[in-house]
Design an enzyme around this catalytic site. Structure first.
Site, PDB file in Angstrom:
ATOM      1  N   HIS A 154      -9.310 -23.758 -18.322  1.00 30.40           N
ATOM      2  CA  HIS A 154      -9.490 -23.269 -16.956  1.00 30.40           C
ATOM      3  C   HIS A 154     -10.956 -23.027 -16.588  1.00 30.40           C
ATOM      4  O   HIS A 154     -11.254 -22.741 -15.438  1.00 30.40           O
ATOM      5  CB  HIS A 154      -8.693 -21.972 -16.764  1.00 30.40           C
ATOM      6  CG  HIS A 154      -7.214 -22.170 -16.811  1.00 30.40           C
ATOM      7  ND1 HIS A 154      -6.529 -22.848 -15.842  1.00 30.40           N
ATOM      8  CD2 HIS A 154      -6.289 -21.798 -17.730  1.00 30.40           C
ATOM      9  CE1 HIS A 154      -5.237 -22.866 -16.136  1.00 30.40           C
ATOM     10  NE2 HIS A 154      -5.065 -22.240 -17.290  1.00 30.40           N
ATOM     11  N   LYS A 173       0.808   0.954   9.912  1.00 32.73           N
ATOM     12  CA  LYS A 173       2.000   1.773   9.658  1.00 32.73           C
ATOM     13  C   LYS A 173       2.598   1.429   8.291  1.00 32.73           C
ATOM     14  O   LYS A 173       3.062   2.319   7.559  1.00 32.73           O
ATOM     15  CB  LYS A 173       3.035   1.544  10.767  1.00 32.73           C
ATOM     16  CG  LYS A 173       4.393   2.235  10.546  1.00 32.73           C
ATOM     17  CD  LYS A 173       4.258   3.749  10.409  1.00 32.73           C
ATOM     18  CE  LYS A 173       5.568   4.488  10.600  1.00 32.73           C
ATOM     19  NZ  LYS A 173       6.653   4.107   9.718  1.00 32.73           N
ATOM     20  N   SER A 226       5.299   7.239  13.352  1.00 31.47           N
ATOM     21  CA  SER A 226       5.541   8.045  12.158  1.00 31.47           C
ATOM     22  C   SER A 226       5.730   9.507  12.531  1.00 31.47           C
ATOM     23  O   SER A 226       5.129  10.005  13.473  1.00 31.47           O
ATOM     24  CB  SER A 226       4.370   7.927  11.175  1.00 31.47           C
ATOM     25  OG  SER A 226       4.616   8.724  10.028  1.00 31.47           O
ATOM     26  N   GLU A 284       2.605   7.043   1.703  1.00 31.00           N
ATOM     27  CA  GLU A 284       3.656   8.067   1.686  1.00 31.00           C
ATOM     28  C   GLU A 284       4.480   7.971   0.398  1.00 31.00           C
ATOM     29  O   GLU A 284       4.783   8.997  -0.239  1.00 31.00           O
ATOM     30  CB  GLU A 284       4.556   7.870   2.905  1.00 31.00           C
ATOM     31  CG  GLU A 284       5.720   8.830   3.023  1.00 31.00           C
ATOM     32  CD  GLU A 284       6.602   8.468   4.204  1.00 31.00           C
ATOM     33  OE1 GLU A 284       7.835   8.359   4.024  1.00 31.00           O
ATOM     34  OE2 GLU A 284       6.062   8.277   5.323  1.00 31.00           O
ATOM     35  N   HIS A 287       0.488   3.076   5.745  1.00 31.75           N
ATOM     36  CA  HIS A 287       0.818   4.506   5.819  1.00 31.75           C
ATOM     37  C   HIS A 287       2.061   4.804   5.000  1.00 31.75           C
ATOM     38  O   HIS A 287       2.094   5.748   4.208  1.00 31.75           O
ATOM     39  CB  HIS A 287       1.038   4.915   7.283  1.00 31.75           C
ATOM     40  CG  HIS A 287       1.766   6.214   7.469  1.00 31.75           C
ATOM     41  ND1 HIS A 287       3.138   6.338   7.307  1.00 31.75           N
ATOM     42  CD2 HIS A 287       1.328   7.453   7.790  1.00 31.75           C
ATOM     43  CE1 HIS A 287       3.506   7.583   7.511  1.00 31.75           C
ATOM     44  NE2 HIS A 287       2.428   8.284   7.807  1.00 31.75           N
ATOM     45  N   ASN A 288       3.104   4.001   5.173  1.00 32.21           N
ATOM     46  CA  ASN A 288       4.351   4.237   4.447  1.00 32.21           C
ATOM     47  C   ASN A 288       4.175   4.027   2.949  1.00 32.21           C
ATOM     48  O   ASN A 288       4.777   4.735   2.142  1.00 32.21           O
ATOM     49  CB  ASN A 288       5.453   3.326   4.982  1.00 32.21           C
ATOM     50  CG  ASN A 288       6.005   3.804   6.314  1.00 32.21           C
ATOM     51  OD1 ASN A 288       5.341   4.545   7.033  1.00 32.21           O
ATOM     52  ND2 ASN A 288       7.196   3.377   6.659  1.00 32.21           N
TER      53      ASN A 288
END
Length: 472
Positions: A450, A183, A129, A190, A186-187
């Site tokens: 359920h 990573k 990065s 970002e 991280h993106n």
């Protein structure tokens, strides 16, 4: 024959800059690109008089490397990586190393690590990065893969990485796809940071009515305090660039692109069952921006509240600052929750303090703020959520009034703030002991049998009610 310390395949801008960075730190590099012209141009240009040698084939590249051979792939993620691995493998010996420095999906890195191991080759997937500038002068590097390979290359990658307080922003992350997973997160963060800044920008400009010069000054001031970060810094720079009498950004089409890593993060969060709401909204906001022609038509017939701002600008600038800060805390808290769940799912041992350190320099989300995250995990390695750390808990409490005021103002003015509001909704949901999911469970049991658990019975016991009969 001249031998190099490491080889690199793929001489696009990122690849070239990494090669130059490696060479500047005293390591020799052999390079190969599918286009021989690009290799020749690079060697005749910036690579001149540096310890960089060219190769006209993959076989020649491998022959020019010291043992164990280290070959880094800087190519487009996907099938190209698999194709290159197949081309490189026959040229290697047991114990040689292949390194993928692209934006590969972590599951692909998991698969490739095992495949190479089965063939006697060590494989690393390293998240890189920092963009072009970071690659050239010091990126944030997130290495994962086969741990046996890391001691053989760590001197190179820790030398070229960015440094903060004398520590390289490059530490071993974990086995398999862990490096590329971190990573990816991280993106995703970002994406969230950028969306939050865009929402603040629109509120300040269109909502509160700040002038262009005041906008630039506001972001520059914010960069001096708790919001100090690379993205705030470049926003202040962008808001000073004019073409003629208007800001250059006003001439840029308002449709945002993406390369997929933010979307991967959101999809993975859904698969993991982690409420990564802010990053999800950031991805959806990019999708919404791409519907430009539809938005142009809708703007002609769909109307907002028609109200205008009449408050104290200074007061609301601070409120927007606080909303941005608090929302950013939530975004990172969600991102670390996702990594914690992934560590359980994949058997990784992730050091969250080291991850925060790696993000403090070189990368796009680098900021002062990450130092506080590192301290939080140093103080408590078993911290369930950043929201429970004393520093961040106090920061949220102090920013909360401005955060709520900002979102209220946005709603009144008809300005969309999906990231701000999703962050606050997450915070309010996370801090409540009781949520209305009991009604949701009753609905599911009513129409689908359920079943549900009860608060007055042992956990793990399930019940079903004949709701129709009892409601008559």
């Amino acid at each position: 024959m001249e031998k190099a310390d490491i080889g690199l395949i793929g001489l696009a801008v990122m690849g070239q800059n990494l090669v130059l960075n490696i060479a500047d730190h005293g390591f020799s590099v052999a390079v190969y690109n599918r286009s021989a012209e690009k290799t020749e141009a690079f060697l005749a240009g910036e690579a001149q008089e540096k310890p960089i040698i060219g190769a006209s084939s993959i076989e020649e590249l491998c022959n020019k490397l010291t043992s164990p051979r280290k070959i880094m792939l800087m190519v487009k993620a996907g099938e190209v990586v698999d194709s290159l691995i197949e081309q490189v493998l026959p040229q290697l010996d047991a114990g040689d190393i292949i390194i993928d420095g692209g934006n590969s999906l972590y599951v692909d890195t998991e698969r490739r690590t095992q495949y190479c191991q089965d063939n006697g080759i060590l494989y690393l997937g390293i998240g890189v990065s920092g963009g072009e500038e970071g690659a050239r002068f010091g990126p944030s590097l997130m290495p994962g893969g086969n741990k046996a390979a890391w001691p053989l290359v760590s001197d190179i990658f820790q030398a070229i990485a960015a440094e903060v307080d004398g520590q390289p922003c490059c530490q071993w992350v974990g086995e398999g796809g862990a490096g590329h997973y971190v990573k990816m997160v991280h993106n995703g963060i970002e994406y969230g940071d950028m969306q939050l800044i865009c929402e603040a920008f629109q509120l300040l400009r269109e909502g509160i009515g700040l002038s262009d010069s005041d906008l630039a000054e506001t972001f520059a001031d914010w960069d001096k305090g708790t919001l100090n970060s690379y993205l705030i810094e470049i926003t202040a720079d962008i808001l000073q660039v004019k073409e003629g009498d208007s800001l250059l950004i006003d001439k840029i089409l308002d449709t945002a692109g993406q390369k997929g890593t933010g979307k991967w993060t959101a999809i993975n969060a859904l698969e993991m069952g982690i409420p990564l709401t802010l990053i999800g909204e950031a991805v959806f906001s990019r999708f919404l921006s791409s519907l430009k022609s539809m938005r142009v038509q809708a703007a002609k017939s769909l109307h907002g509240p028609g109200t205008s701002f009449d408050g104290d600008k200074t007061e609301y600038i601070q409120a927007v600052h606080d909303a941005l800060y608090a929302s950013k805390i939530v975004s990172y808290a969600q991102g670390f929750l996702l990594m914690q769940q992934a560590a359980k799912e994949y058997g990784w041992t992730l050091n969250y303090g080291d991850i925060a350190l790696m993000w403090r320099g070189g990368c796009i989300i680098r900021s002062q703020f990450l130092g506080n995250i590192k301290e939080a995990y140093e103080n408590n390695k078993n911290l369930d959520s950043l929201l429970l750390d004393d520093f961040f808990k106090d920061a949220i409490h102090n920013a909360q009034q401005g955060w709520r005021k900002t979102i209220s103002l946005a709603v009144e003015l008809g300005i969309p703030v999906p990231a701000f509001s999703s962050a606050l909704s997450f915070y309010d949901g996370y801090r409540l002991e009781s949520l209305p999911a009991n009604l949701l469970q009753a609905q599911r049991d009513y129409f689908g049998a359920h079943t549900y658990e009860r608060i007055d019975k042992p956990k793990g016991e399930f019940f079903h009610t004949d709701w129709i009969s009892l409601s008559k």
